[in-house]
Enzyme design. Structure first.
Site, PDB file in Angstrom:
ATOM      1  N   GLU A 103      67.105  34.040  52.138  1.00  0.00           N
ATOM      2  CA  GLU A 103      67.318  35.372  52.096  1.00  0.00           C
ATOM      3  C   GLU A 103      68.238  35.757  53.139  1.00  0.00           C
ATOM      4  OE1 GLU A 103      62.969  35.733  51.421  1.00  0.00           O
ATOM      5  OE2 GLU A 103      63.646  37.740  52.548  1.00  0.00           O
ATOM      6  N   CYS A 124      70.938  39.717  59.159  1.00  0.00           N
ATOM      7  CA  CYS A 124      69.976  38.694  59.700  1.00  0.00           C
ATOM      8  C   CYS A 124      69.863  37.496  58.546  1.00  0.00           C
ATOM      9  CB  CYS A 124      68.623  39.680  59.534  1.00  0.00           C
ATOM     10  SG  CYS A 124      67.114  38.434  59.717  1.00  0.00           S
ATOM     11  N   CYS A 131      60.059  26.964  56.776  1.00  0.00           N
ATOM     12  CA  CYS A 131      60.120  26.438  58.215  1.00  0.00           C
ATOM     13  C   CYS A 131      58.968  25.652  58.672  1.00  0.00           C
ATOM     14  CB  CYS A 131      59.734  27.858  58.977  1.00  0.00           C
ATOM     15  SG  CYS A 131      60.033  27.602  61.011  1.00  0.00           S
ATOM     16  N   CYS A 135      53.920  29.123  62.065  1.00  0.00           N
ATOM     17  CA  CYS A 135      53.172  30.125  62.866  1.00  0.00           C
ATOM     18  C   CYS A 135      52.315  30.683  61.889  1.00  0.00           C
ATOM     19  CB  CYS A 135      54.267  31.135  63.424  1.00  0.00           C
ATOM     20  SG  CYS A 135      55.384  30.299  64.535  1.00  0.00           S
ATOM     21  N   CYS A 138      53.328  34.010  59.610  1.00  0.00           N
ATOM     22  CA  CYS A 138      54.737  34.251  59.044  1.00  0.00           C
ATOM     23  C   CYS A 138      54.850  33.702  57.757  1.00  0.00           C
ATOM     24  CB  CYS A 138      55.662  33.495  60.024  1.00  0.00           C
ATOM     25  SG  CYS A 138      57.302  33.397  59.485  1.00  0.00           S
ATOM     26  N   CYS A 364      62.611  38.768  56.221  1.00  0.00           N
ATOM     27  CA  CYS A 364      62.853  37.464  55.860  1.00  0.00           C
ATOM     28  C   CYS A 364      61.654  36.499  55.486  1.00  0.00           C
ATOM     29  CB  CYS A 364      63.638  36.718  57.101  1.00  0.00           C
ATOM     30  SG  CYS A 364      65.310  37.419  57.016  1.00  0.00           S
TER      31      CYS A 364
HETATM   32  N1  SAH Z   1      61.880  30.960  63.754  1.00  0.00           N
HETATM   33  C1  SAH Z   1      62.458  32.067  64.680  1.00  0.00           C
HETATM   34  C2  SAH Z   1      63.588  33.023  63.836  1.00  0.00           C
HETATM   35  C3  SAH Z   1      62.919  33.560  62.678  1.00  0.00           C
HETATM   36  S1  SAH Z   1      61.484  34.549  62.629  1.00  0.00           S
HETATM   37  C4  SAH Z   1      61.574  32.759  65.483  1.00  0.00           C
HETATM   38  O1  SAH Z   1      60.263  32.478  65.242  1.00  0.00           O
HETATM   39  O2  SAH Z   1      61.766  33.440  66.524  1.00  0.00           O
HETATM   40  C5  SAH Z   1      61.962  36.310  63.383  1.00  0.00           C
HETATM   41  C6  SAH Z   1      60.978  37.035  63.940  1.00  0.00           C
HETATM   42  O3  SAH Z   1      60.157  37.392  62.953  1.00  0.00           O
HETATM   43  C7  SAH Z   1      59.929  36.068  64.885  1.00  0.00           C
HETATM   44  O4  SAH Z   1      60.001  36.959  66.095  1.00  0.00           O
HETATM   45  C8  SAH Z   1      58.805  36.095  64.053  1.00  0.00           C
HETATM   46  O5  SAH Z   1      57.913  36.047  64.790  1.00  0.00           O
HETATM   47  C9  SAH Z   1      59.108  37.417  63.435  1.00  0.00           C
HETATM   48  N2  SAH Z   1      57.992  37.521  62.316  1.00  0.00           N
HETATM   49  C10 SAH Z   1      57.483  36.681  61.543  1.00  0.00           C
HETATM   50  N3  SAH Z   1      56.404  37.171  60.637  1.00  0.00           N
HETATM   51  C11 SAH Z   1      56.500  38.445  60.935  1.00  0.00           C
HETATM   52  C12 SAH Z   1      55.750  39.557  60.223  1.00  0.00           C
HETATM   53  N4  SAH Z   1      54.858  39.386  59.406  1.00  0.00           N
HETATM   54  N5  SAH Z   1      55.737  40.750  60.957  1.00  0.00           N
HETATM   55  C13 SAH Z   1      56.569  41.014  61.878  1.00  0.00           C
HETATM   56  N6  SAH Z   1      57.189  40.032  62.552  1.00  0.00           N
HETATM   57  C14 SAH Z   1      57.194  38.753  62.084  1.00  0.00           C
HETATM   58 FE1  SF4 Z   2      59.201  29.417  61.456  1.00  0.00          FE
HETATM   59 FE2  SF4 Z   2      58.068  31.729  61.098  1.00  0.00          FE
HETATM   60 FE3  SF4 Z   2      57.281  30.664  63.180  1.00  0.00          FE
HETATM   61 FE4  SF4 Z   2      59.722  31.552  63.306  1.00  0.00          FE
HETATM   62  S1  SF4 Z   2      57.897  32.908  63.190  1.00  0.00           S
HETATM   63  S2  SF4 Z   2      59.071  29.593  63.914  1.00  0.00           S
HETATM   64  S3  SF4 Z   2      60.296  31.185  60.929  1.00  0.00           S
HETATM   65  S4  SF4 Z   2      57.033  29.872  60.999  1.00  0.00           S
END
Ligand code: SAH
Ligand code: SF4
Length: 376
Positions: A103, A124, A131, A135, A138, A364
């Site tokens: 996406e 974006c 991934c 995390c 996420c 995303c």
């Molecule tokens: N992997 C990279 C980029 C993709 S995630 C990273 O982790 O930075 C982009 C951002 O979205 C990151 O800061 C991530 O921590 C945040 N993110 C992920 N899930 C989220 C959620 N449910 N609510 C708010 N931010 C979120």
């Molecule tokens: Fe991967 Fe989501 Fe962690 Fe970014 S925040 S590194 S997309 S698991």
């Protein structure tokens, strides 16, 4: 040293024209008995006019058009659908040649105080399918990592957005700029620095004059903190913006929600960020999603203020967006304000996202997850 995850490298049936640059395409053309200068014309069709199908490249001889069509695929990202959410966000669900779903999000926020009716648009993009970094909060990490996107699959997302923007224009609109968006963020699905080669290749095509000619300072790469790769990114010598997903101001809290912190703990990460900042002499952003009772205490705010002060970094506090199936919630507005207030009082430049609108981060990963669950 962190290696790009190249294990499951996807090889499409035909390479896309979006994988090419003037040298590689020029060499292929030359080997096929065509003048190498045609490469510039092909790339101009793609990046200046948004045309990826050789048949539509009307200033090329017919023989060359059919040769190109035989050798290369066009845009490797097929549009499944566009979905509007709220006033400002539109998401593209794209399908790749192997059926993988990705996406891309377009955010159009009205600009205030400039005296003209114009919105600023941010794209974006995703850099991987899923991934590997897992995390805990996420959506992208939930289903694990499938594969890296190719350079062409990353660029294909921008071209689809361009198409959509042109379709939405009133008839007769002449856009001043051939690139119909103002900012680019690598904040979609995936960890961009774990797909270093394709991501930096795509940045090259975005940035160079033969490509989109897009200013590096308007491109942000967001990373969960792959310290060695942050140094490699600095060494590229392209003055990109860097955003670091911190989300925990002590190793104890950060390791609990971001497993990558065990590999690159905060001091090591901050050293790499410092070298990036020194190299490019520009402010880095620390992203901090606020998750209730996990990282939103005053002690975390104070620790974050020390880190940001020391790095001269900007802090972006983002209220957590709920992900179906995960237990986390966002703190209420008062608690969010209290957290940001601690930083502000310490003299840190801080923004606290609004509740609605900019749901870019949560955007995303979630659409794909819904679609995969729906069709499972
Ligand atoms: N992997 C990279 C980029 C993709 S995630 C990273 O982790 O930075 C982009 C951002 O979205 C990151 O800061 C991530 O921590 C945040 N993110 C992920 N899930 C989220 C959620 N449910 N609510 C708010 N931010 C979120
Ligand atoms: Fe991967 Fe989501 Fe962690 Fe970014 S925040 S590194 S997309 S698991």
């Amino acid at each position: 040293m962190e290696k790009s995850s190249n294990r499951r490298v996807f090889r499409p049936e035909k390479p896309s024209l979006l994988e090419e640059d003037p040298e590689t395409l020029g060499a292929r053309l030359f080997a096929a008995g065509q003048p190498a200068y045609r490469a510039g014309q092909v790339l101009e069709w793609i990046y200046r006019r948004g045309v990826t199908e050789p048949a539509a490249m009307t200033n090329l001889p017919a023989g060359l058009r059919s040769w190109l069509a035989e050798q290369f695929a066009g845009n490797p990202v097929d549009r499944v659908f566009w979905k509007r959410s709220g006033d400002e966000t539109t998401k593209l669900l794209g399908r790749l040649e192997d059926g993988a779903l990705i996406e891309t999000v377009l955010i159009e926020a009205p600009q205030t105080g400039v005296g003209v009716e114009r919105s600023r648009s941010t794209v974006c993009v995703s850099s991987q399918v899923g991934c590997a970094y897992g995390c805990k909060f996420c959506a992208s990490g939930l289903a694990g990592w499938k594969r890296n996107l190719t350079r062409g699959e990353i660029l294909g997302q921008f071209l689809r957005v361009g198409e959509r923007q042109r379709e939405a224009d009133a008839p007769g609109t002449v856009r001043r700029d051939h690139v119909p968006f103002d900012n680019i963020v690598f904040m979609g699905m995936g960890e961009p620095l774990a797909n270093f080669e394709a991501v930096t290749g795509a940045i090259e095509s975005l940035h160079r004059e033969w490509g989109f000619g897009f200013g590096a300072r308007r491109i942000t790469v967001s990373t969960s903190g792959l310290a060695p790769r942050i140094r490699d990114l600095a060494d590229l010598g392209v003055p990109l913006r860097l955003a670091v997903s911190l989300h925990g101001a002590t190793d104890e809290v950060r390791s609990r929600i971001m497993p990558v912190n065990r590999k690159y703990p905060i001091p090591e990460l901050l050293d790499a960020v410092r070298s990036f900042r020194e190299r490019h002499n520009r402010m880095v952003t620390l992203e901090f999603i606020l998750i209730e009772e996990v990282n939103d205490s005053l002690a975390q705010a104070e620790a974050l203020a020390r880190i940001a002060g020391d790095l001269h970094a900007h802090v972006n506090c983002i209220p957590y967006n709920r992900v179906e199936g995960l237990p986390w919630t966002r703190p209420n507005r008062k608690r969010q304000e209290r957290f940001a207030g601690v930083l502000r009082k310490a003299g840190i430049s801080v923004t606290l996202r609004r509740e609605k609108g900019h749901d870019i981060e949560a955007a995303c990963g979630q659409l794909r997850l819904q679609e995969e669950r729906r069709s499972a």
